[in-house]
Each structure stands twice: as structure tokens, then as C-alpha cells.
Design an enzyme around this catalytic site. Structure first.
Site, mmCIF file in Angstrom:
data_model
loop_
_atom_site.group_PDB
_atom_site.id
_atom_site.type_symbol
_atom_site.label_atom_id
_atom_site.label_comp_id
_atom_site.label_asym_id
_atom_site.label_seq_id
_atom_site.Cartn_x
_atom_site.Cartn_y
_atom_site.Cartn_z
ATOM 1 N N ASP A 212 -32.688 -74.010 23.244
ATOM 2 C CA ASP A 212 -32.021 -74.303 21.978
ATOM 3 C C ASP A 212 -33.073 -74.728 20.951
ATOM 4 O O ASP A 212 -33.893 -75.613 21.225
ATOM 5 C CB ASP A 212 -30.989 -75.420 22.174
ATOM 6 C CG ASP A 212 -30.234 -75.734 20.893
ATOM 7 O OD1 ASP A 212 -29.228 -75.071 20.633
ATOM 8 O OD2 ASP A 212 -30.683 -76.651 20.165
ATOM 9 N N ASN B 263 -31.458 -74.373 8.467
ATOM 10 C CA ASN B 263 -30.613 -73.650 7.505
ATOM 11 C C ASN B 263 -30.496 -74.397 6.185
ATOM 12 O O ASN B 263 -30.491 -73.784 5.106
ATOM 13 C CB ASN B 263 -29.228 -73.418 8.099
ATOM 14 C CG ASN B 263 -29.187 -72.242 9.059
ATOM 15 O OD1 ASN B 263 -29.951 -71.285 8.913
ATOM 16 N ND2 ASN B 263 -28.302 -72.302 10.043
ATOM 17 N N HIS C 98 -29.934 -69.707 4.769
ATOM 18 C CA HIS C 98 -29.495 -68.902 5.910
ATOM 19 C C HIS C 98 -30.418 -67.717 6.150
ATOM 20 O O HIS C 98 -30.648 -67.323 7.294
ATOM 21 C CB HIS C 98 -28.052 -68.432 5.699
ATOM 22 C CG HIS C 98 -27.045 -69.545 5.824
ATOM 23 N ND1 HIS C 98 -26.702 -70.104 7.030
ATOM 24 C CD2 HIS C 98 -26.328 -70.221 4.883
ATOM 25 C CE1 HIS C 98 -25.810 -71.058 6.853
ATOM 26 N NE2 HIS C 98 -25.557 -71.157 5.546
ATOM 27 N N GLU D 102 -28.224 -70.545 17.863
ATOM 28 C CA GLU D 102 -29.669 -70.750 17.995
ATOM 29 C C GLU D 102 -30.088 -70.921 19.454
ATOM 30 O O GLU D 102 -31.194 -71.396 19.735
ATOM 31 C CB GLU D 102 -30.108 -71.970 17.181
ATOM 32 C CG GLU D 102 -29.579 -73.301 17.675
ATOM 33 C CD GLU D 102 -28.214 -73.667 17.104
ATOM 34 O OE1 GLU D 102 -27.851 -74.852 17.155
ATOM 35 O OE2 GLU D 102 -27.518 -72.750 16.599
#
Length: 291
Positions: A162, A170, A175, A205
Site C-alpha cells: 500500500d 492526490n 488526481h 493504491e
């Protein structure tokens, strides 16, 4: 298509007439050459010339009849377009030859799909198992690759990874910047794993790696090497710090892969709760025999 456009001066609003003109000229070129040579040398044989003219005209007529038959399906598509079954040109516009060319292309594509239905199905299956953003397998594709492995190869380590603080990525990079980070991170995983290892985007992610025929120490060392490179050559920065990742690792010895994945995810959660940017191993590796 270049030849198609180059002949647009011949009956620009009639494909059938254009084909007729081209067919007539090309089939009579040898005859015209013979007549010209005969007139220049004075050796023309009019009886043979008349026979050749009739034979050439008969051949041209046969070719044109065949072309007309081949054009019938295309004109049927044109009629369907005019009746509203296909997209119309913009209001006030007039149909042009490129529109007919589009119909020809669509007809050819349909014939190709009919001739190769299995290939089209395979392409759809591949697209359904690939993550369009990163170009690697998605969760479905990753699991499908595991499922196709021979039983003897269903042993190794499962890692769930992760990217840390991705919401901040973000927020600070936008984005588009976040998508760029995901793509670069997927490329980093691909470049730092072996060809026999499997990689997939698990979702959001999160990513997954199957280290085939690897023990936990080997898989943990590989992940630690990736983490070190992320610090030295980051794929991006948040609050001035290199973007890092956390990972959970679980050995898989051929039992149900869902159990090994669940334990790897639990190890990942422990790594995140402990401060992120670290690798944790599952407390109870999956050792159940496959069956």
C-alpha cells in the site's frame, strides 16, 4: 485510403461510378497500347483489333457486375444509415465519400470479427484482466494468473503493498499526479521483480506480488530493496518527503490462496498502524496443503 481520396475527382458522390471508370480505363489500357503501336507502325490488324475490343468489353462488363454485387451490402448499410440505424452526419451536411469509406471499414471489421470470434473473445478477456492505468494485471487478472499455475508452482510468498498517505498525494499533486505516481510505482515493481513473479494492482493504491518459489526472507529482502530505492529515487514527494509504501507478507505453501492473502493484508494493516514505511510478516503463515 490515400488512393481512395486521390480518385475523388472521379464522380465524387458515387462510389459505383468511380469504380466503373477505373475498371474501364485499366482493362482497356493494353488494348489502347496495342492500337497506338499499330497506328504508329502501320501494322494494325483490324479484325484482331475488333475481336480484342469485344473481348475486353466483355471482361470489363463481367468485372463491373461482380463489383456491383460486392457493393450491394455496403449500399444496404448506407440505406440503414439514412433511415437512422447508424450515426448521421451533422445537420446541414451532405454525405461524402469518407462516410462510405467508414462504412467499408465497419463492414470489413465485422467480417474480420466473424472470421475470428475466438480471437475477439480472448482480447476482451485480456482487457477485462488488465488495469488500464498501470498496464499490469488487475485483481481479477492477478488471481487468474495464480489459478493457472501448476500445483507444483503454487508455492512462494504473497505480498500486499500500500502506498503510504496516498490521499495526501492526490491532495497535493492532484488526481493526474496521483495517477502518474501509480503508473511509476507499478513500473518500479515490474523492474525490481523476477520474470517468474506475478504483479497486479490489487485496488486503489494497493498492489500485490507473488514471489514464486521464494521463502519469506527472500521476499522480505526484495521488498526492503524496493523501499530503499523509493527513498533514494522517489516516484514523488509529499510534504517534502519521498513517497513510501508499507507491505504485508505471507508465505504460501499451496493452500487456499485467499487465506494467504488475508494474512498478508492483516500484516499490512499492522505495518500501517505501526507508522508505515515498513514491512511486516504474517504471524501465522498459510501451510495448508492444496487440494
Amino acid at each position: 485510403m490515400q488512393f481512395y481520396r486521390a480518385t475523388s475527382f472521379l464522380f465524387p458522390h458515387s462510389l459505383r461510378r468511380r469504380l466503373f471508370a477505373l475498371c474501364l480505363v485499366t482493362t482497356h489500357m493494353p488494348l489502347l497500347g496495342y492500337i497506338g503501336w499499330g497506328l504508329a507502325t502501320g501494322r494494325i490488324a483490324w479484325a484482331e483489333c475488333i475481336i480484342l475490343i469485344l473481348a475486353t468489353m466483355a471482361g470489363a462488363a463481367g468485372a463491373l457486375i461482380g463489383i456491383g454485387a460486392l457493393l450491394d451490402p455496403i449500399h444496404a448499410l448506407v440505406d440503414a444509415r439514412d433511415e437512422g440505424d447508424a450515426p448521421r452526419p451533422e445537420r446541414g451536411g451532405t454525405p461524402t465519400l469518407p462516410t462510405v469509406g467508414d462504412i467499408i471499414a465497419r463492414l470489413f471489421a465485422g467480417m474480420s470479427r466473424a472470421a475470428h470470434p475466438a480471437r475477439e473473445i480472448d482480447e476482451r478477456n485480456i482487457a477485462a484482466q488488465e488495469d488500464p492505468l498501470t498496464g499490469i494485471a488487475n485483481r481479477r487478472g492477478f488471481l487468474a494468473q495464480l489459478d493457472t499455475l501448476p500445483h507444483a508452482r503454487r508455492r512462494g510468498c504473497i505480498a500486499i503493498i500500500d502506498i503510504d498517505h496516498f490521499k495526501q498525494v492526490n491532495d497535493q499533486l492532484g488526481h493526474d499526479g496521483g495517477d502518474h505516481v501509480l503508473g511509476d510505482f507499478a513500473a518500479r515493481l515490474s523492474s525490481q521483480t523476477r520474470r517468474i513473479d506475478l504483479i497486479g494492482r490489487w485496488g486503489g493504491e494497493e498492489f500485490a506480488i507473488f514471489y514464486q518459489d521464494a521463502i519469506e526472507d527472500e521476499a522480505s529482502w526484495s521488498l526492503a530493496r524496493m523501499a530503499d530505492r523509493m527513498r533514494q529515487e522517489p516516484v514523488g514527494r509529499v510534504n517534502g518527503q519521498p513517497i513510501s509504501f508499507s507491505a504485508g507478507l505471507c508465505a504460501w505453501r499451496g493452500g487456499p490462496v485467499t487465506a494467504a492473502i488475508a494474512q498478508a493484508e492483516e500484516a499490512l494493516h499492522r505495518a500501517k498502524r505501526s507508522g508505515r514505511d515498513q514491512i511486516r510478516r504474517a504471524e501465522r503463515p498459510s501451510t495448508q496443503a492444496y487440494g
